[in-house]
Design a protein around this motif. Structure first.
Motif, mmCIF file in Angstrom:
data_model
loop_
_atom_site.group_PDB
_atom_site.id
_atom_site.type_symbol
_atom_site.label_atom_id
_atom_site.label_comp_id
_atom_site.label_asym_id
_atom_site.label_seq_id
_atom_site.Cartn_x
_atom_site.Cartn_y
_atom_site.Cartn_z
ATOM 1 N N LEU A 38 -1.862 -6.870 -5.233
ATOM 2 C CA LEU A 38 -1.869 -6.499 -3.816
ATOM 3 C C LEU A 38 -0.490 -6.043 -3.351
ATOM 4 N N THR A 41 0.173 -2.466 -5.455
ATOM 5 C CA THR A 41 -0.766 -1.369 -5.240
ATOM 6 C C THR A 41 -0.946 -1.039 -3.767
ATOM 7 N N HIS A 42 -0.935 -2.056 -2.919
ATOM 8 C CA HIS A 42 -1.238 -1.838 -1.502
ATOM 9 C C HIS A 42 -0.067 -2.120 -0.575
ATOM 10 N N PHE A 67 1.638 -4.872 0.194
ATOM 11 C CA PHE A 67 1.780 -6.130 0.922
ATOM 12 C C PHE A 67 3.110 -6.795 0.559
ATOM 13 N N PRO A 94 -8.910 2.338 -2.122
ATOM 14 C CA PRO A 94 -7.564 2.709 -1.652
ATOM 15 C C PRO A 94 -7.051 1.904 -0.463
ATOM 16 N N VAL A 95 -7.908 1.114 0.178
ATOM 17 C CA VAL A 95 -7.525 0.385 1.389
ATOM 18 C C VAL A 95 -7.305 -1.082 1.043
ATOM 19 N N GLY A 96 -6.142 -1.600 1.421
ATOM 20 C CA GLY A 96 -5.764 -2.943 1.018
ATOM 21 C C GLY A 96 -6.690 -4.030 1.523
ATOM 22 N N TRP A 97 -7.041 -3.992 2.832
ATOM 23 C CA TRP A 97 -7.875 -5.071 3.373
ATOM 24 C C TRP A 97 -9.278 -5.034 2.798
ATOM 25 N N SER A 110 -9.928 -4.123 -0.296
ATOM 26 C CA SER A 110 -9.742 -4.722 -1.614
ATOM 27 C C SER A 110 -9.778 -6.246 -1.537
ATOM 28 N N ASN A 135 -2.129 2.929 -11.562
ATOM 29 C CA ASN A 135 -2.734 1.620 -11.287
ATOM 30 C C ASN A 135 -2.870 0.818 -12.568
#
Length: 446
Positions: A264, A267-268, A270, A331-334, A336, A404
Motif C-alpha cells: 500500500l 503502490t498507492h 500511503f 488503481p485506487v488505493g481505498w 484496494s 508492480n
C-alpha cells in the motif's frame, strides 16, 4: 489400530454429551471471564510483538540497509525455525506438567527479546532477537489452550478459543495502527522497547489470574514421548489433511501480513501511519467478527454431531481469493484496501475451527500437542518460505522494470487460498468419518 480407536473415543468425549466428565477444574462466571480476558491480552500482545517489524519494515530496512529478501528472512525463517524445534516439546511440557508455568515463562522471554530488538544494530542481531521472540511464542499458545481445555467446559470451548483467538486480529490492528503511528513519531527502536516492557506486565498478570491448573484425567497419555504422540496424531487422515490445510493457509496469511502494508505504501502512496491505520482497523474489525462468529458456528457444528467441522472455513477461503486478486491490481488505493477485507475475515474465521477440530481429533490430554502441530503447520513452511518467495519475486520483477513487482509477488496469496479450500474440504470429510467411526467402533475410517 487399537491406539487409533482409543484416540477417537477420546475425541468423542470432548463432545457436549460427555461434558459431565469435566467439572473439578471448571471455572464459571467472572472467573471464566477473568481467565479469558487475561488470555486475550496474552494473545493480542504476542501478535503485536510479531506484527511490529512488518509495519515498521520500511524504517528498519532504511536504517539497517536491508532488502526485501532480508525482510522476508527476518520475518519468516526466525519464527519457522523456532516453531519447528521448540513448539512440540513446550506443548508436551504443558500437557504433562504446569501449563501456567510454561505460559508465563514464554511471555517473559518473548517480551525481553522484543525490547532487545530495539537495541539491534545489524541484521544479524535483529534476527537473533526475533529468534528469541519466536521461542517464547512457540510455547505460549499451546500452554494457553491446555489451560482452556482443563478449565472451560467442552460445550463452551469453541467460543472460548474464539475469544482467545480474537487477540490475534486485535493485536494485528494495534500492531499496524499504533505501530505505524508510533514508529513515525518515535522511531522503530523505541516502539520495540516499549512493547517489550508492556509484555512483562502482562506476564505478571498471567501468573496471577489463572490460578493452579488442575491435573488432567488421562495420565497414560502424559507418559507418551512427544514424538510418538505427534506421529499418532498425524497417522489420522483427518488430522493430516487439517495439518495440510494449516500449511497452505500460512502461505496466504504470512505474506499477507508481511507485505500488504509495504504494498500500500509503495503502490498507492500511503504513509506508514495511513497504511497502518486503514489496514489495522479493518483487520481488527474483521478479526473480531471472524473469531467470534467462527467460535459460535464451530460450537453449533459440534452440537449437530455430524463431525463436519471444517466446511464453512473452506468456502470462506474460496470466496476470499477472488477480491484478493483484484486488490493487487486496482488503481485506487481505498478500493484496494476494501478488496483485502474478505481475506482478513477468512484468516480470523479459520482459527476456532482449525484449533477446535484439532482438539476433537486429538482427545483429552493431547490438546496442547494438537495445538502445537497446527501451529507448526501454520508457522513453518508458510512463514519461512512465503514471505521469502514474495520478496524474491518482487525484487526480480522490479529489477526487470515492472511497475508492480510486489503486487505480482503477492499473487501467492489467492493461489494459496484456493489450495486451502481444497485441503479443508478433504479434511472435513475425513474428520467426520473418523468421529462417526468412533461411535460405531469401525476403525476402518481411522
Amino acid at each position: 489400530m487399537a491406539e487409533s480407536a482409543t484416540t477417537s473415543r477420546d475425541s468423542l468425549e470432548l463432545l457436549p454429551d460427555a461434558a459431565q466428565r469435566y467439572g473439578a477444574g471448571d471455572v464459571e462466571g467472572w472467573r471464566a471471564g477473568a481467565l479469558l480476558l487475561t488470555f486475550f491480552l496474552v494473545s493480542a500482545l504476542s501478535q503485536v510483538d510479531r506484527i511490529l517489524p512488518y509495519i515498521m519494515a520500511e524504517s528498519i530496512k532504511a536504517e539497517l540497509s536491508l532488502n526485501d529478501t532480508q525482510i522476508g528472512l527476518l520475518t519468516g525463517v526466525a519464527f519457522a525455525v523456532c516453531y519447528t524445534l521448540l513448539s512440540l516439546p513446550l506443548a508436551r511440557a504443558a500437557d504433562r506438567g504446569s501449563p501456567r508455568f510454561v505460559l508465563v515463562s514464554c511471555i517473559f522471554l518473548w517480551s525481553a527479546m522484543t525490547a532487545l530488538g530495539g537495541l539491534a544494530s545489524s541484521f544479524l542481531l535483529l534476527a537473533l532477537t526475533r529468534f528469541g521472540v519466536a521461542f517464547g511464542e512457540a510455547g505460549a499458545m499451546p500452554a494457553a489452550h491446555a489451560i482452556i481445555a482443563r478449565r472451560i467446559r467442552p460445550e463452551r470451548r469453541g467460543l472460548a478459543i474464539g475469544l482467545f483467538a480474537m487477540g490475534i486480529p486485535l493485536g494485528t490492528m494495534v500492531g499496524f495502527a499504533a505501530g505505524g503511528a508510533l514508529g513515525d513519531a518515535l522511531g522503530w527502536r523505541m516502539v520495540l522497547i516499549g512493547a517489550g516492557t508492556i509484555g512483562l506486565a502482562i506476564g505478571a498478570m498471567a501468573l496471577a489470574v489463572p490460578g493452579p491448573t488442575p491435573p488432567r484425567k488421562t495420565e497414560a497419555i502424559s507418559k507418551e514421548p512427544f514424538l510418538r504422540t505427534s506421529f499418532a496424531l498425524l497417522s489420522s487422515p483427518g488430522f493430516r489433511w487439517l495439518f495440510a490445510g494449516a500449511v497452505v493457509a500460512s502461505f496466504a496469511a504470512a505474506p499477507f501480513y508481511v507485505f500488504v502494508a509495504p504494498f500500500l505504501i509503495r503502490t498507492h502512496g500511503f504513509t506508514a501511519s495511513e497504511a497502518g491505520l486503514a489496514f489495522g482497523l479493518l483487520q481488527g474489525l474483521m478479526g473480531i467478527a471472524g473469531t467470534l462468529l467462527g467460535g459460535r458456528f464451530f460450537d453449533r457444528a459440534v452440537r449437530t454431531g455430524t463431525g463436519r467441522v471444517l466446511g464453512p472455513p473452506a468456502i470462506i477461503f474460496l470466496l476470499a481469493s477472488i477480491p484478493m486478486t483484484a486488490a493487487l491490481f486496482v488503481p485506487v488505493g481505498w478500493v484496494s484496501i476494501l478488496l483485502l477485507v474478505p481475506s482478513m475475515f477468512s484468516f480470523a474465521f479459520m482459527l476456532p475451527w482449525g484449533f477446535g477440530a484439532a482438539h476433537l481429533v486429538a482427545g483429552e490430554g493431547r490438546e496442547a500437542m494438537a495445538t502445537s502441530l497446527v501451529m507448526i503447520g501454520s508457522g513453518l513452511l508458510g512463514p519461512a518460505i512465503g514471505p521469502l518467495l514474495v520478496g524474491v519475486v518482487s525484487d526480480a520483477a522490479t529489477a526487470a522494470g515492472l511497475a508492480n513487482g510486489l503486487g505480482i509477488g503477492l499473487l501467492l496469496i489467492p493461489a494459496a487460498s484456493l489450495l486451502t479450500c481444497l485441503a479443508l474440504l478433504t479434511a472435513n470429510r475425513r474428520v467426520a468419518a473418523r468421529l462417526r467411526g468412533a461411535v460405531t467402533g469401525d476403525a476402518s475410517h481411522f
